[in-house]
Scaffold this motif. Structure first.
Motif, PDB file in Angstrom:
ATOM      1  N   TYR A 290      72.244  75.086  40.186  1.00  0.00           N
ATOM      2  CA  TYR A 290      72.111  76.523  39.914  1.00  0.00           C
ATOM      3  C   TYR A 290      71.906  77.242  41.248  1.00  0.00           C
ATOM      4  O   TYR A 290      70.868  77.058  41.898  1.00  0.00           O
ATOM      5  CB  TYR A 290      70.918  76.796  38.995  1.00  0.00           C
ATOM      6  N   PRO A 291      72.873  78.031  41.699  1.00  0.00           N
ATOM      7  CA  PRO A 291      72.757  78.706  43.000  1.00  0.00           C
ATOM      8  C   PRO A 291      71.491  79.533  43.166  1.00  0.00           C
ATOM      9  O   PRO A 291      70.859  79.506  44.226  1.00  0.00           O
ATOM     10  CB  PRO A 291      74.006  79.591  43.041  1.00  0.00           C
ATOM     11  N   GLN A 296      66.069  80.103  45.700  1.00  0.00           N
ATOM     12  CA  GLN A 296      64.616  80.253  45.589  1.00  0.00           C
ATOM     13  C   GLN A 296      63.900  79.144  46.340  1.00  0.00           C
ATOM     14  O   GLN A 296      62.930  79.388  47.067  1.00  0.00           O
ATOM     15  CB  GLN A 296      64.200  80.241  44.121  1.00  0.00           C
ATOM     16  N   ARG A 297      64.388  77.913  46.187  1.00  0.00           N
ATOM     17  CA  ARG A 297      63.735  76.782  46.847  1.00  0.00           C
ATOM     18  C   ARG A 297      63.893  76.853  48.362  1.00  0.00           C
ATOM     19  O   ARG A 297      62.974  76.522  49.109  1.00  0.00           O
ATOM     20  CB  ARG A 297      64.289  75.466  46.309  1.00  0.00           C
ATOM     21  N   ASP A 303      60.897  76.506  42.063  1.00  0.00           N
ATOM     22  CA  ASP A 303      61.928  76.514  41.022  1.00  0.00           C
ATOM     23  C   ASP A 303      61.264  76.175  39.695  1.00  0.00           C
ATOM     24  O   ASP A 303      61.401  75.074  39.166  1.00  0.00           O
ATOM     25  CB  ASP A 303      63.031  75.501  41.359  1.00  0.00           C
ATOM     26  N   VAL A 304      60.532  77.135  39.172  1.00  0.00           N
ATOM     27  CA  VAL A 304      59.745  76.915  37.965  1.00  0.00           C
ATOM     28  C   VAL A 304      60.644  76.636  36.758  1.00  0.00           C
ATOM     29  O   VAL A 304      60.310  75.824  35.899  1.00  0.00           O
ATOM     30  CB  VAL A 304      58.828  78.131  37.685  1.00  0.00           C
ATOM     31  N   MET A 356      59.045  72.171  43.375  1.00  0.00           N
ATOM     32  CA  MET A 356      59.509  73.218  42.459  1.00  0.00           C
ATOM     33  C   MET A 356      58.429  74.260  42.181  1.00  0.00           C
ATOM     34  O   MET A 356      58.719  75.308  41.608  1.00  0.00           O
ATOM     35  CB  MET A 356      59.951  72.598  41.126  1.00  0.00           C
ATOM     36  N   ILE A 357      57.191  73.948  42.559  1.00  0.00           N
ATOM     37  CA  ILE A 357      56.090  74.868  42.302  1.00  0.00           C
ATOM     38  C   ILE A 357      55.995  75.853  43.466  1.00  0.00           C
ATOM     39  O   ILE A 357      55.915  75.447  44.625  1.00  0.00           O
ATOM     40  CB  ILE A 357      54.757  74.103  42.157  1.00  0.00           C
TER      41      ILE A 357
END
Length: 460
Positions: A290-291, A296-297, A303-304, A356-357
């Motif tokens: 997912y772009p 976000q990461r 990446d919640v 991811m947090i």
């Protein structure tokens, strides 16, 4: 994942943090740092140049909103541009209306192609599909054996063709064609064809893959690329695309010391979507690409959404309600704790999950997180009787010594496990009270109760 790039981009964006407004001077300085960060990450020069030009144009062409700071607005512009460069939208696999769906997998030797085929089969099984793997890599020694070994662990059949001596027939086209027919006869709705790779692109390899493509008319052609090879990966992707016109890219080894250049360059150079990312050796270390989530990461936002999706794969609603009730009634025991550890490990690499947090990724970038760290805890719980797991309060000195011997640890390790379990149980009970009976969690109260200070969120 992309730790160095993330750190440098965050550092570049700090230059406008605290500024009263966005202007040509601070934007130009920030763009120089961002361009330098992208080039150091081995991003294609033209891609890096276009990226910074677009961000600069958008930054100077917008008025700063009164509700956000210039730093926040520029970060949002960079995030939007990263998302665009990475592909914009998530692209799914194209399934055949009349099964089986045929997926042809190509790539250089050593890119992780065969392992990806097995990961994809496992992923598709979790989606309710019935895949069949076709061992069309008939030249590399033990390639068929490797695929069969990987597939046996996920209970997916592998189609092979052998001669009278039991050796693989070196006819990849025949293997592919017969595998598709086998899938029709055995109600397998997806065929994943693992093709041969080489150490470098050569005419024979390209001709064979092209012949397989013509013979089976695949619904999807996926190109697997080692993301650690940087611009070499982009050049290889370009050459493969010219020959095969593939449908999507798979990035492997994103958990390694990758600089991010391949991920940020491929989409722009070959104009084909990245469909999957592989982040480890285990067969569950595969995620759909997912772009927006990757952007976000890269910017340290976490990446919640992916985290929650992985958790949902391991928990259904009834399980969650049952667990919640156990926590409320204080019936949560060591067997339940053991079950939760098993589910957490099935979600993937611990370090990847922590990354991811939001805000955690940069804090653990230099931390060596061992995925086997839970093994000694599992061993201790496995050494307990069912009664001891249900009633930890009966674990006296004699029982603890027996458990320590049975699990190969010291008595102090057993004591520490029991102590930590009791503390965790108290915390879970408190959290349950704060979130129970239809009330929303009072984060500020929870943080102060456990020494967390004030809430990081204004107004809470």
């Amino acid at each position: 994942m992309f730790e160095s790039l993330s750190e440098k981009l965050e550092g570049a964006l700090q230059s406008v943090t605290g500024q009263g407004r966005i202007n040509e001077l601070n934007v130009a300085e920030t763009m120089r740092e961002i361009r330098r960060a992208l080039l150091n990450a081995d991003v294609n020069y033209q891609v890096a140049k276009e990226f910074t030009n677009n961000v600069k144009e958008k930054a100077l062409g917008e008025d700063v909103l009164t509700s956000v700071t210039p730093g926040q607005q520029l970060t949002k512009i960079v995030y939007d541009e990263l998302t665009r460069v990475l592909g914009g939208e998530h692209v799914e696999i194209e399934y055949a209306e009349d099964p089986p769906t045929v997926i042809l997998v190509a790539g250089l030797q050593g890119s992780g192609k065969t392992t990806f085929c097995s990961k994809l089969a496992k992923h598709l099984r979790s989606k309710g599909r019935a895949p069949l793997l076709a061992a069309a890599d008939v030249y590399r020694p033990a390639a068929v054996d490797q695929l069969q070994k990987l597939a046996s662990g996920i209970n997916v059949p592998v189609y092979t063709v052998s001669d009278d001596d039991g050796k693989p027939v070196q006819d990849a086209v025949r293997v592919a064609e017969e595998a598709v027919e086998e899938a029709r006869n055995t109600a397998r709705d997806v065929v994943i064809i693992d093709t041969a790779g080489r150490m470098h692109i050569d005419e024979a390899m390209m001709e064979e893959v092209s012949t397989i493509k013509s013979a089976v008319d695949p619904n999807e052609i996926l190109f697997v690329v080692d993301s650690m090879t940087g611009q070499d990966a982009v050049n290889t992707a370009k050459e493969f695309n010219e020959q095969l016109d593939y449908d999507g890219v798979v990035l492997t080894k994103l958990d390694g010391d990758t600089r991010g250049g391949a991920a940020l360059s491929i989409r722009s150079v070959v104009q084909k979507p990245i469909k999957f990312a592989s982040t480890g050796e285990k067969l569950d270390a595969l995620t759909e690409f997912y772009p927006d989530r990757m952007a976000q990461r890269i910017l340290g936002m976490g990446d919640v959404v992916s985290f929650v999706e992985r958790a949902q794969e391991q928990y259904d609603e009834k399980q969650a309600e049952k667990l919640q009730e156990k926590i409320r009634s204080e019936d949560f025991d060591l067997q339940d704790f053991y079950d939760q550890l098993q589910r957490i490990q099935k979600m993937g690499s611990v370090k990847d999950l922590l990354g991811m947090i939001p805000g955690v990724g940069r804090q653990i970038k230099d931390l060596d997180v061992d995925d086997d760290a839970f093994k000694h805890i599992e061993a201790m719980i496995q050494s307990m009787t069912p009664k001891e797991r249900s009633h930890p309060e009966i674990l006296n000195g004699t029982r603890r010594r027996r458990i320590a011997r049975g699990s190969g640890v010291e008595v102090r390790d057993v004591n520490q496990l029991i102590k930590q379990f009791r503390e965790m149980k108290k915390m879970m009970k408190t959290m349950s009270k704060l979130t129970g009976q239809g009330r929303s969690m009072n984060l500020k109260k929870l943080m102060s109760k456990f020494g967390g200070g004030n809430s990081p969120f204004p107004g809470m």
